[in-house]
Design a protein around this motif. Structure first.
Motif, PDB file in Angstrom:
ATOM      1  N   GLY A  56       0.794  -1.214   0.000  1.00  0.00           N
ATOM      2  CA  GLY A  56       0.000   0.000   0.000  1.00  0.00           C
ATOM      3  C   GLY A  56       0.831   1.271   0.000  1.00  0.00           C
ATOM      4  N   ALA A  57       2.174   1.122   0.164  1.00  0.00           N
ATOM      5  CA  ALA A  57       3.031   2.305   0.136  1.00  0.00           C
ATOM      6  C   ALA A  57       3.142   2.815  -1.297  1.00  0.00           C
ATOM      7  CB  ALA A  57       4.405   1.959   0.690  1.00  0.00           C
ATOM      8  N   ALA A  58       3.608   4.063  -1.430  1.00  0.00           N
ATOM      9  CA  ALA A  58       3.846   4.595  -2.768  1.00  0.00           C
ATOM     10  C   ALA A  58       4.791   3.649  -3.506  1.00  0.00           C
ATOM     11  CB  ALA A  58       4.458   5.990  -2.670  1.00  0.00           C
ATOM     12  N   ALA A  59       4.521   3.414  -4.795  1.00  0.00           N
ATOM     13  CA  ALA A  59       5.205   2.349  -5.518  1.00  0.00           C
ATOM     14  C   ALA A  59       6.578   2.766  -6.022  1.00  0.00           C
ATOM     15  CB  ALA A  59       4.347   1.907  -6.692  1.00  0.00           C
ATOM     16  N   GLY A  60       7.546   1.831  -5.911  1.00  0.00           N
ATOM     17  CA  GLY A  60       8.807   1.939  -6.615  1.00  0.00           C
ATOM     18  C   GLY A  60       9.907   2.700  -5.908  1.00  0.00           C
ATOM     19  N   GLY A  61      11.150   2.403  -6.360  1.00  0.00           N
ATOM     20  CA  GLY A  61      12.301   3.105  -5.826  1.00  0.00           C
ATOM     21  C   GLY A  61      13.535   2.233  -5.779  1.00  0.00           C
ATOM     22  N   THR A  62      14.660   2.849  -5.400  1.00  0.00           N
ATOM     23  CA  THR A  62      15.920   2.147  -5.203  1.00  0.00           C
ATOM     24  C   THR A  62      16.343   2.365  -3.758  1.00  0.00           C
ATOM     25  OG1 THR A  62      16.551   2.476  -7.514  1.00  0.00           O
ATOM     26  CG2 THR A  62      18.308   1.928  -5.957  1.00  0.00           C
ATOM     27  N   PHE A  63      16.726   1.291  -3.062  1.00  0.00           N
ATOM     28  CA  PHE A  63      16.962   1.339  -1.627  1.00  0.00           C
ATOM     29  C   PHE A  63      18.312   0.693  -1.305  1.00  0.00           C
ATOM     30  CE2 PHE A  63      12.561   0.711  -2.781  1.00  0.00           C
ATOM     31  CZ  PHE A  63      11.947   1.801  -2.204  1.00  0.00           C
ATOM     32  N   THR A  64      19.080   1.382  -0.445  1.00  0.00           N
ATOM     33  CA  THR A  64      20.386   0.885  -0.021  1.00  0.00           C
ATOM     34  C   THR A  64      20.266   0.382   1.407  1.00  0.00           C
ATOM     35  OG1 THR A  64      21.504   2.461  -1.463  1.00  0.00           O
ATOM     36  CG2 THR A  64      22.806   1.475   0.316  1.00  0.00           C
ATOM     37  N   ILE A  65      20.668  -0.878   1.632  1.00  0.00           N
ATOM     38  CA  ILE A  65      20.534  -1.499   2.953  1.00  0.00           C
ATOM     39  C   ILE A  65      21.906  -1.921   3.445  1.00  0.00           C
ATOM     40  CG2 ILE A  65      19.499  -3.382   4.263  1.00  0.00           C
ATOM     41  CD1 ILE A  65      17.905  -2.644   1.003  1.00  0.00           C
ATOM     42  N   ASP A  66      22.225  -1.539   4.678  1.00  0.00           N
ATOM     43  CA  ASP A  66      23.457  -1.943   5.336  1.00  0.00           C
ATOM     44  C   ASP A  66      23.099  -2.479   6.714  1.00  0.00           C
ATOM     45  OD1 ASP A  66      25.808  -1.163   3.606  1.00  0.00           O
ATOM     46  OD2 ASP A  66      24.741   0.752   3.688  1.00  0.00           O
ATOM     47  N   ALA A  67      24.075  -3.117   7.341  1.00  0.00           N
ATOM     48  CA  ALA A  67      23.871  -3.562   8.727  1.00  0.00           C
ATOM     49  C   ALA A  67      25.225  -3.737   9.391  1.00  0.00           C
ATOM     50  CB  ALA A  67      23.088  -4.867   8.785  1.00  0.00           C
ATOM     51  N   ALA A  68      25.383  -3.112  10.555  1.00  0.00           N
ATOM     52  CA  ALA A  68      26.550  -3.390  11.383  1.00  0.00           C
ATOM     53  C   ALA A  68      26.305  -4.712  12.101  1.00  0.00           C
ATOM     54  CB  ALA A  68      26.749  -2.268  12.400  1.00  0.00           C
ATOM     55  N   VAL A  69      27.286  -5.623  12.074  1.00  0.00           N
ATOM     56  CA  VAL A  69      27.128  -6.934  12.697  1.00  0.00           C
ATOM     57  C   VAL A  69      28.136  -7.104  13.824  1.00  0.00           C
ATOM     58  CG1 VAL A  69      26.218  -7.980  10.604  1.00  0.00           C
ATOM     59  CG2 VAL A  69      28.671  -8.002  11.000  1.00  0.00           C
ATOM     60  N   THR A  70      27.749  -7.917  14.803  1.00  0.00           N
ATOM     61  CA  THR A  70      28.616  -8.213  15.938  1.00  0.00           C
ATOM     62  C   THR A  70      28.512  -9.696  16.256  1.00  0.00           C
ATOM     63  OG1 THR A  70      28.273  -6.011  16.872  1.00  0.00           O
ATOM     64  CG2 THR A  70      29.157  -7.702  18.337  1.00  0.00           C
ATOM     65  N   LEU A  71      29.660 -10.375  16.295  1.00  0.00           N
ATOM     66  CA  LEU A  71      29.708 -11.772  16.704  1.00  0.00           C
ATOM     67  C   LEU A  71      30.226 -11.818  18.135  1.00  0.00           C
ATOM     68  CD1 LEU A  71      29.455 -14.769  16.064  1.00  0.00           C
ATOM     69  CD2 LEU A  71      31.798 -14.718  15.180  1.00  0.00           C
ATOM     70  N   THR A  72      29.391 -12.226  19.078  1.00  0.00           N
ATOM     71  CA  THR A  72      29.740 -12.254  20.496  1.00  0.00           C
ATOM     72  C   THR A  72      30.207 -13.657  20.874  1.00  0.00           C
ATOM     73  OG1 THR A  72      28.089 -10.558  20.962  1.00  0.00           O
ATOM     74  CG2 THR A  72      28.917 -11.840  22.835  1.00  0.00           C
ATOM     75  N   LEU A  73      31.458 -13.754  21.403  1.00  0.00           N
ATOM     76  CA  LEU A  73      32.050 -15.042  21.742  1.00  0.00           C
ATOM     77  C   LEU A  73      32.323 -15.101  23.248  1.00  0.00           C
ATOM     78  CD1 LEU A  73      34.594 -15.300  18.803  1.00  0.00           C
ATOM     79  CD2 LEU A  73      32.421 -16.498  19.025  1.00  0.00           C
ATOM     80  N   PRO A  74      32.076 -16.232  23.871  1.00  0.00           N
ATOM     81  CA  PRO A  74      32.345 -16.369  25.312  1.00  0.00           C
ATOM     82  C   PRO A  74      33.858 -16.453  25.569  1.00  0.00           C
ATOM     83  CG  PRO A  74      31.629 -18.450  24.410  1.00  0.00           C
ATOM     84  CD  PRO A  74      31.492 -17.468  23.313  1.00  0.00           C
ATOM     85  N   PRO A  75      34.287 -16.128  26.816  1.00  0.00           N
ATOM     86  CA  PRO A  75      35.719 -16.248  27.144  1.00  0.00           C
ATOM     87  C   PRO A  75      36.214 -17.680  26.933  1.00  0.00           C
ATOM     88  CG  PRO A  75      34.538 -15.016  28.843  1.00  0.00           C
ATOM     89  CD  PRO A  75      33.504 -15.582  27.950  1.00  0.00           C
ATOM     90  N   TYR A  76      37.426 -17.770  26.544  1.00  0.00           N
ATOM     91  CA  TYR A  76      38.122 -19.034  26.369  1.00  0.00           C
ATOM     92  C   TYR A  76      37.471 -19.918  25.296  1.00  0.00           C
ATOM     93  CZ  TYR A  76      40.544 -17.479  30.536  1.00  0.00           C
ATOM     94  OH  TYR A  76      41.247 -16.740  31.409  1.00  0.00           O
ATOM     95  N   THR A  77      36.904 -19.266  24.310  1.00  0.00           N
ATOM     96  CA  THR A  77      36.460 -20.046  23.149  1.00  0.00           C
ATOM     97  C   THR A  77      37.701 -20.607  22.458  1.00  0.00           C
ATOM     98  OG1 THR A  77      34.539 -18.618  22.852  1.00  0.00           O
ATOM     99  CG2 THR A  77      35.224 -19.939  20.956  1.00  0.00           C
ATOM    100  N   PRO A  78      37.729 -21.923  22.165  1.00  0.00           N
ATOM    101  CA  PRO A  78      38.926 -22.504  21.536  1.00  0.00           C
ATOM    102  C   PRO A  78      39.312 -21.733  20.290  1.00  0.00           C
ATOM    103  CG  PRO A  78      37.409 -24.230  22.197  1.00  0.00           C
ATOM    104  CD  PRO A  78      36.691 -22.951  22.410  1.00  0.00           C
ATOM    105  N   PRO A  79      40.591 -21.439  20.139  1.00  0.00           N
ATOM    106  CA  PRO A  79      41.026 -20.681  18.961  1.00  0.00           C
ATOM    107  C   PRO A  79      40.812 -21.480  17.674  1.00  0.00           C
ATOM    108  CG  PRO A  79      42.916 -21.494  20.188  1.00  0.00           C
ATOM    109  CD  PRO A  79      41.718 -21.804  21.025  1.00  0.00           C
ATOM    110  N   GLY A  80      40.674 -20.776  16.588  1.00  0.00           N
ATOM    111  CA  GLY A  80      40.491 -21.409  15.293  1.00  0.00           C
ATOM    112  C   GLY A  80      39.521 -20.619  14.436  1.00  0.00           C
ATOM    113  N   ALA A  81      39.236 -21.145  13.248  1.00  0.00           N
ATOM    114  CA  ALA A  81      38.322 -20.492  12.314  1.00  0.00           C
ATOM    115  C   ALA A  81      36.922 -21.028  12.531  1.00  0.00           C
ATOM    116  CB  ALA A  81      38.765 -20.739  10.868  1.00  0.00           C
ATOM    117  N   TYR A  82      35.952 -20.130  12.624  1.00  0.00           N
ATOM    118  CA  TYR A  82      34.549 -20.493  12.806  1.00  0.00           C
ATOM    119  C   TYR A  82      33.748 -19.984  11.605  1.00  0.00           C
ATOM    120  CZ  TYR A  82      35.729 -21.766  17.580  1.00  0.00           C
ATOM    121  OH  TYR A  82      36.265 -22.381  18.669  1.00  0.00           O
ATOM    122  N   ARG A  83      32.965 -20.880  10.997  1.00  0.00           N
ATOM    123  CA  ARG A  83      32.266 -20.545   9.758  1.00  0.00           C
ATOM    124  C   ARG A  83      30.765 -20.812   9.886  1.00  0.00           C
ATOM    125  NH1 ARG A  83      37.214 -22.569   8.267  1.00  0.00           N
ATOM    126  NH2 ARG A  83      38.409 -21.281   6.804  1.00  0.00           N
ATOM    127  N   ALA A  84      29.988 -19.967   9.204  1.00  0.00           N
ATOM    128  CA  ALA A  84      28.527 -20.120   9.143  1.00  0.00           C
ATOM    129  C   ALA A  84      28.040 -19.614   7.803  1.00  0.00           C
ATOM    130  CB  ALA A  84      27.854 -19.370  10.293  1.00  0.00           C
TER     131      ALA A  84
END
Length: 443
Positions: free
Chosen positions: A408-436
């Motif tokens: 129902g909003a006015a139709a059309g347009g170009t929109f730029t979307i960003d997001a600041a992200v934060t990965l929170t890790l607990p103390p003494y997380t084993p070192p290494g590469a973590y992937r998702a």
């Protein structure tokens, strides 16, 4: 509206954490009768032409098929259901990637001979297992009906068939049949008053709103004939009236807008009956393909030219380094996403994201809910609509809204979307590469 979904692969390591995107016919007449196997299965030469967009050569080879009927001894005027099973075809997957499940719709013709000539249009449901790149298309089953108009022995032989795929693009692979032997036979007995009305459709399937050309014969000259859609024993909202000419022939154009329509009938009088009507002739309304999420490199995702599209810039993202033992938050920012809406009509859209668990060396896992974001959305100058950024918080496997524009909003347009992200890790997380894997879906 069709949508596309993109996804990015995430990796995080102590000292350096990174976000990366990875690429993730011609119909021949029935051949003379030949000996059959006890099961009625026959084999015949076939030449399948892939769609021009595929850029593939024609596929030639044998088709193995079987034709069966629900009534091998009908009476004149009865409606016989024909099943055309293709158990092997030389046709191959027409796209340069895996063909997903349930995107293949078959349609074909069964050739009648003997006491009654003509063709029976048969259509199958959109149902298939995934097909690998270059692999043969799977077995299909198609059904249709015809009205018996003459007593005696009637033969049924396989005719040409089309394999329609609706993934990314609507593509047709047409398979022309030559020299197919008889695969089924029925013997029709006469009736004192035979219903000689017949019905043929110009197409066996179409998108909602498409019209189908209907041709009928055998009606009373000058009679008013109703042409209607049908779903089982009930009629649908699709209906037009026509008048039979001096020879009892009827021609009509039926717009098919009711998605419940599975067949078309024509009849004289107030209602269809086996004595006063013809059909049902099978017709399939093709539903739009549902959105499918897949892990792939998100570089340019276009739904349709001049419709709704999404692009993403940036191939990687470095998250802040975390020393071992301290834990805490590793910050970063997703690659900028641009949504272009040129559809018009006041329809909104939603861009959502969800992330899997982060897995590291030795099987250590960090929940996907450990990743949070703070979205931002900006409309480009001249855009008619204004977008709203999603709420700040955890992304997780259940997903969260990144940005949206309401219906129902006015139709059309170009929109730029960003997001600041934060990965929170607990103390003494084993070192290494973590992937998702983070998946973004535009709908």
């Amino acid at each position: 509206m069709r949508t596309r979904a993109g996804s990015s692969r995430w990796s995080a390591a102590f000292g350096v954490a990174a976000l990366a995107a990875t690429a993730g016919g011609v119909l021949g007449p029935p051949a003379a009768a030949e000996p059959q196997t006890p099961s009625g299965q026959v084999e015949f030469p076939t030449r399948c032409l892939p769609p021009q967009e595929a850029g593939l050569p024609a596929a030639e080879g044998p088709t193995t098929a079987r034709i069966t009927v629900d009534d091998p001894a009908p009476k004149v005027g009865d409606t016989v259901t024909v099943t055309y099973q293709v158990t092997r075809t030389p046709a191959v997957n027409p796209i340069a990637g895996e063909l997903p499940a349930d995107v293949l719709t078959p349609a074909g013709r069964v050739l009648l001979g003997g006491a009654q000539s003509g063709e029976v249009t048969v259509v199958g449901a959109r149902r298939n297992d995934p097909v690998g790149v270059g692999a043969a298309l799977p077995a299909v089953t198609m059904t249709g009906t015809f009205t018996v108009t003459a007593p005696g022995a009637i033969t049924l032989a396989p005719g040409g068939y089309t394999l329609h795929t609706s993934h990314l693009l609507d593509l047709d692979t047409g398979c022309a049949v030559t020299g197919a032997p008889v695969s089924g036979r029925i013997t029709a007995s006469p009736l004192p008053r035979a219903n000689l009305r017949s019905l043929a459709l110009g197409a066996a399937y179409g998108k909602p709103g498409a019209g189908v050309e209907v041709t009928g014969a055998g009606f009373a000259p000058g009679a008013t004939v109703t042409v209607a859609g049908r779903a089982g024993a009930a009629e649908t909202a699709d209906r037009v009236a026509a008048r039979a000419d001096g020879r009892g022939e009827v021609r009509a154009h039926l717009p098919v807008t009711d998605r419940a329509t599975t067949a078309v009938v024509a009849y004289e009088g107030p209602a269809w009956s086996a004595q006063e009507g013809s059909g049902p002739a099978a017709y399939t309304v093709l539903a739009p393909a549902p959105p499918r999420a897949a892990a792939q490199e998100v570089t340019a995702l276009v739904v349709d030219p001049g419709a709704l599209s999404m692009t993403q810039t940036g191939a990687s993202l470095a998250l802040g380094a975390l020393p071992y033992g301290s834990g805490g938050a590793a910050p970063g920012r997703i690659g900028t996403v641009t949504v272009m809406d040129a559809r018009g009509g006041g329809r909104g859209w939603t861009l959502t994201g969800k992330v899997t668990a982060f897995t590291g060396a030795g099987g250590t896992a960090v929940p996907g809910a450990s990743l949070s974001w703070t979205p931002a959305c900006t409309a480009a100058p001249g855009s008619a609509a204004r977008c709203a950024a999603g709420s700040a918080g955890a992304v997780g496997p259940q997903g969260a809204v990144l940005a949206s524009v309401p219906d129902g909003a006015a139709a059309g347009g170009t929109f730029t979307i960003d997001a600041a992200v934060t990965l929170t890790l607990p103390p003494y997380t084993p070192p290494g590469a973590y992937r998702a894997v983070l998946t973004l879906t535009l709908s």
